[in-house]
Design an enzyme around this catalytic site. Structure first.
Site: not given
Length: 364
Positions: A100, A113, A120, A127, A354
């Site tokens: 994204e 961004c 990740c 997150c 995100c």
């Protein structure tokens, strides 16, 4: 079931050095100067469409574009907020991995961004991206294509307010930028290179974030490129930070702050400390005091703190701090003489954090 093995994305013009671009066009039977023409189209006009490359021979422009500008990103979902001035895009990559990017236009500037990884591997529990796990690193060109798409959208006036340029870029999308160091630093070099070799951005308007990969932070300090370093700290004490940011068990709070201070010493660029305020978790006044003391112990004038009201993910136990608690946290930091600014949380009504769009699609 084992995950499907993923190959490398097709090699793209934006992956190549200047010498490699020349070699590539010559290998296709073209003159060396065609490389500069192609670079001008990509980095100045923000296009890889052969129909717009009218200064190239009609007989070969399609082949050049197809070979050197393979499709790397495909926009599959776009959400807007703030009257159309905030645009969040979900991209599918060549292997259907998802990333994204978020483009935000303000009255006097614009900021993009970008994502540096699909997913990740840092596993921060609050997150959305961290809960996806790591799919893979993005290539240099996959990151730069996010930038080019945003620059073209702004240049063509697709964002309300008329045609404009991209002013700022932050590596705060999906992924840990320092865990994909080689690609990210190549992107930075291309962003700051003068056209037609790159996009001609100011290094001072580029921010690279990290959860505290200390060796990479120190390596970035030696690059000689004065980007802004943003350290996602989220807690000033090791016990809590190790829970919120698992990499802290390898590189603790003091080690990360020492590396951040060393970055300032090497570059003269003030470091940003990012701090997501989570209700009843890390928003205590005593933690603000502890953070202020730790920062001041490393000197004055080298750091700026950005508390961020948490953008909660669906079904999460984590939520944003009460406004009064947020105000007290900020007041405590300022009381220690620490410049502190609550960071704008644009796009909360379009799953602004995100990873949320990618997570939603994965659940469908």
């Amino acid at each position: 079931m084992a995950p499907r093995r993923r190959g490398k994305p097709p090699r793209h013009f934006a992956d190549l050095t200047a010498a490699e671009r020349v070699a590539s066009v010559e290998a296709m039977g073209e003159k060396a100067f065609r490389a500069k023409q192609l670079a001008t189209h990509y980095f100045t006009h923000f296009t890889s469409d052969p129909e717009q490359m009218t200064d190239l021979p009609a007989a070969t422009r399609a082949e050049l574009a197809t070979t050197l500008f393979p499709s790397l990103l495909r926009a599959t979902r776009t959400l807007t907020a703030d009257g159309g001035t905030t645009v969040k895009t979900l991209w599918h990559l060549f292997d259907e991995a998802r990333v994204e990017s978020v483009l935000m236009r303000y009255p006097h500037r614009s900021t993009l961004c970008v994502s540096s990884q699909a997913g990740c591997g840092m596993a921060c529990p609050f997150c959305a991206t961290g809960q996806l796990g790591l799919t893979r690193n993005l290539s240099t060109a996959e990151i730069l294509e996010q930038v080019r798409a945003a620059m073209r959208s702004l240049a063509e006036g697709e964002i309300p307010g008329g045609p404009t340029r991209l002013n700022n870029l932050v590596f705060m999308g999906m992924g840990e930028p320092m865990a994909n160091y080689k690609a990210v630093i190549e992107v930075v070099r291309t962003l700051v290179a003068e056209p037609p070799s790159g996009f001609g951005m100011s290094a001072r308007n580029i921010t690279v974030s990290t959860v505290g990969l200390v060796p990479a932070m120190r390596k970035l300090a030696d690059e000689g490129i004065p980007v802004t370093l943003a350290l996602s700290l989220h807690a000033p004490d090791d016990d809590l930070r190790s829970e919120l940011v698992p990499i802290n068990t390898r590189f603790g709070v003091d080690e990360a702050l020492d590396a951040a201070r060393a970055y300032f010493d090497a570059t003269g660029r003030r470091v940003s400390i990012e701090y997501a305020l989570i209700k009843d978790m890390n928003d205590h006044a005593w933690r603000a005091d502890l953070l202020g003391k730790k920062l001041n112990a490393r000197g004055r004038g080298w750091v700026h703190v950005n508390p961020i009201p948490l953008n909660p993910t669906p079904g999460s136990i984590w939520t944003a701090s009460e406004r009064s608690v947020e105000d007290e946290f900020v007041a405590r930091l300022r009381g220690h003489g620490i410049p502190t600014t609550i960071r704008d949380t644009r796009g909360s009504d379009i799953d602004g954090a995100c990873g949320q769009l990618a997570a939603e699609e994965e659940d469908e």
